[in-house]
Design an enzyme around this catalytic site. Structure first.
Site, PDB file in Angstrom:
ATOM      1  N   GLY A 101       0.839  -1.200   0.000  1.00 11.58           N
ATOM      2  CA  GLY A 101       0.000   0.000   0.000  1.00 11.58           C
ATOM      3  C   GLY A 101       0.869   1.243   0.000  1.00 11.58           C
ATOM      4  O   GLY A 101       2.056   1.187  -0.332  1.00 11.58           O
ATOM      5  N   GLU A 480      -7.885  -4.460 -27.053  1.00  9.06           N
ATOM      6  CA  GLU A 480      -7.334  -5.491 -26.170  1.00  9.06           C
ATOM      7  C   GLU A 480      -6.199  -6.251 -26.868  1.00  9.06           C
ATOM      8  O   GLU A 480      -5.178  -6.563 -26.252  1.00  9.06           O
ATOM      9  CB  GLU A 480      -8.473  -6.435 -25.730  1.00  9.06           C
ATOM     10  N   LYS A 484      -2.486  -6.347 -25.232  1.00  4.44           N
ATOM     11  CA  LYS A 484      -1.793  -7.606 -24.906  1.00  4.44           C
ATOM     12  C   LYS A 484      -0.458  -7.659 -25.620  1.00  4.44           C
ATOM     13  O   LYS A 484       0.553  -8.050 -25.063  1.00  4.44           O
ATOM     14  CB  LYS A 484      -2.698  -8.771 -25.347  1.00  4.44           C
ATOM     15  N   GLU A 487       2.111  -5.207 -24.175  1.00  2.94           N
ATOM     16  CA  GLU A 487       2.408  -5.546 -22.785  1.00  2.94           C
ATOM     17  C   GLU A 487       3.442  -6.682 -22.666  1.00  2.94           C
ATOM     18  O   GLU A 487       4.342  -6.609 -21.844  1.00  2.94           O
ATOM     19  CB  GLU A 487       1.079  -5.978 -22.145  1.00  2.94           C
TER      20      GLU A 487
END
Ligand code: F6R
Length: 605
Positions: A101, A480, A484, A487
């Site tokens: 966090g 998408e 992909k 990435e």
């Protein structure tokens, strides 16, 4: 993001901690570390790099201890060095802390602690926690009281696990970052996510914000931050460890692509009846969305593409709907009221951007639903209702099977919303759509068996850029496909609405820029024209369409998909594009499951 593991029990903790860290590496892999408790106090070992680096270092100097905590990091404050790796300790090394966090007030705390003589050895926000605890120990507080007091001082989001020298106990607290406790007879676990300890137990307690868990050798005590006892019942997770392992596949991503027939079957099981044309989404009976007059989807990355898919199906059905990037929502949210339905789409249910958009929508009075893969996730607990996509654990950082399950569940949810908005029991005859949906797992199986993706990846390996185009529901699939590709291959790739190519991007098109064109059966002739426009400028066109489709006459290459309802065809095309990205990245020898700079669960804004 980052992954936390903790273990209390008999025998040595180290193997469990290292296995847990490997299982959590999808959450970050910049550095890893462990701290164990033995007779001689706390022993910490940490290294920059992947868990394997840590393992190598431990092989040379074995660690022993029944109780331990571990961490795998995705850097936020400070570069991925040994010093910045967790666990962090106070200057006496009597307190060890792992944290996931962001501590928003760490700079103020650090200044105060420095003034009181504390010396820091890392750039992290986390390091203030052991020093704060030490400060309270120096004021003669007991361990537990010092822990609680320090946690009270933290602002921001955290999942924290703390160990004190000489005590076989782990103290944990959660605020805004996920933390689960695993229970197995006389062994107890603590982790950011269930796959960390799934091979040891399937009995888990999901902590809620404000919860404290004190994990001891004879049990776990749950309290609020003030120490008042609270009841947290264990739940049984139905993911099996086999599912969470890589099995015969080289990468989790490939395994998860191949799991899509199963994950989709799981998603729709008991929820559709093609014979009667009915949809039964647990918790969403007819009339759930009565009074809704508009829908907003909020999501990021791949989930945003699924959200766009869901939003377009609603728009096509005449429902006012829009898909918004969750990270833009805080500055550009359209107005909402009690008749607005806001749907958060998030695989993990922990994405900070999406949570923040969801909270804003709730505060402004909207009805909210979360569509997620993770039972008990923050987004699921904070929304009015949750629809689970039931995809099973997804470990590869690049989302694959969760995208198809999200899109399918949003298509089904969209039918419920449309009927309710129109004030009807159901939307016309759904039997054809549901029959096609029932056939989808088999159709994906046949795509997987016959795909030419590997050959196409080889053919176009080394190209300058890769473009993906689609129209209607083919557009989110094009986006998408490109996400992909970039990435996991680190090559330049862009997705466009087919008709948009001629409004600028065509200037980029050359013989060195393959164009993947997705055909879903809606206005395909226009998409074909757009593909030909690119081809005329020398770009090779790879048509993703059924056999015999007119696009196959002109295309340089063909990725075949079975004939399907236009609402679902794009999802079959997406499987082909996932495979192309995978094989292209494999040719380039990329670390496919852990692409550089990324992590699976992005818990910072
Ligand atoms: C890309 C990818 C990310 C996530 C995004 C949102 O392959 O996985 O773009 O889709 O970070 O994550 P969730 O769905 O967990 O909210």
């Amino acid at each position: 993001m980052c992954g936390i593991i903790g273990r209390v029990g008999d025998g040595d903790a180290i193997d469990t901690l290292l296995t847990g860290l490997e299982n959590l590496e999808y959450r970050g892999y910049d550095s890893a570390g462990v701290a164990v408790q033995n007779g001689a106090g706390i022993k910490v070992q940490k290294r920059s790099g992947k868990v394997q680096e840590l393992k190598n270092s431990i092989n040379g100097a074995p660690l022993e201890g029944r109780v331990g905590i571990g961490h795998t990091r995705w850097s936020t404050h400070g570069p991925p060095t040994d010093e910045n790796a967790h666990p962090h300790t106070d200057s006496t090394a009597d307190v060890a802390v792992v944290h996931n966090g962001i501590i928003e007030n760490y700079a103020t705390l650090k200044t105060q602690l420095r003034e009181q003589g504390h010396e820091f050895t890392s750039d992290t926000d986390t390091e203030v926690i052991p020093h704060l605890i030490q400060q309270y120990l120096d004021e003669d507080m007991e361990n537990e009281a010092a822990f609680r007091r320090a946690i009270e001082r933290l602002e921001g989001s955290y999942a924290v696990a703390v160990m004190f020298s000489g005590e076989h106990v782990i103290y944990a607290a959660r605020q805004g970052s996920p933390l689960v406790v695993g229970i197995e007879d006389d062994e107890f676990f603590l982790a950011s996510d269930v796959p960390a300890f799934l091979e040891y137990t399937d009995s888990v307690v999901y902590l809620e914000d404000g919860d404290v868990a004190i994990v001891e050798p004879d049990g776990v005590e749950f309290t609020d931050l003030d120490g008042n006892a609270i009841v947290r019942e264990p739940e049984t997770v139905d993911w099996d460890p086999e599912q969470a392992g890589k099995g015969e596949y080289d990468h989790f991503m490939l395994k998860e692509i191949y799991e899509q027939p199963t994950s989709l079957s799981q998603a729709i099981e008991g929820r559709i009846d093609p014979e009667t044309g009915s949809i039964d989404l647990d918790g969403f009976p007819a009339g759930t969305f009565e009074g809704v007059d508009s829908v907003q989807f909020v999501a990021c990355g791949t989930s945003y593409h699924a959200a766009l898919y869901g939003s377009l199906t609603l728009t096509q059905a005449g429902v006012q709907s829009t898909a918004l990037l969750a990270n833009e929502y805080s500055v550009s949210a359209p107005p909402v009221d009690e008749n607005t339905l806001v749907i958060a789409v998030t695989q993990s249910g922990e994405t900070a951007d999406t949570l923040s958009a969801l909270r804003k929508a709730s505060e402004n009075g909207a009805q909210t639903v979360t569509v997620t893969n993770v039972v008990g996730s923050t987004a699921s607990r904070e929304a009015d209702d949750t629809l689970l996509i039931r995809a099973g654990p997804e470990i590869g950082v690049a989302a694959t099977k969760t995208f198809s399950s999200q899109a399918v569940m949003l298509t089904l949810l969209g039918q419920r919303i449309t009927a309710d908005v129109r004030g009807e029991e159901s939307v016309g005859d759904l039997s054809p759509l549901l029959s096609d949906l029932e056939r989808m797992p088999d159709q994906i199986e046949s795509v997987l068996e016959r795909s030419a993706a590997r050959e196409i990846a080889e053919e176009y390996d080394g190209s300058q850029s890769y473009f993906f185009i689609g129209r209607g529901l083919g557009f989110p699939v094009a986006l998408e496909g490109a996400l992909k590709f970039k990435e996991i291959t680190y090559e330049h790739a862009e997705g466009f609405a087919s008709g948009e190519l001629k409004h600028g991007p065509l200037a980029l098109v050359t013989p060195d820029t393959p164009v993947f064109a997705v055909f879903t059966g809606v206005e395909d002739e226009k998409t074909l024209k757009n593909a030909e426009e690119a081809q005329t400028r020398g770009a090779p066109v790879i048509a993703v369409c059924p056999e015999g489709h007119p696009a196959t006459d002109i295309a340089d290459a063909h990725l075949e998909i079975p004939e399907a309802d236009s609402d679902l065809a794009g999802l079959l095309a997406n499987v082909q594009l996932q495979l192309v990205s995978y094989y292209a990245a494999d040719l380039l020898d990329r670390p496919i499951d852990k692409p550089r700079n990324l992590a699976k669960s992005v818990t910072v804004e």
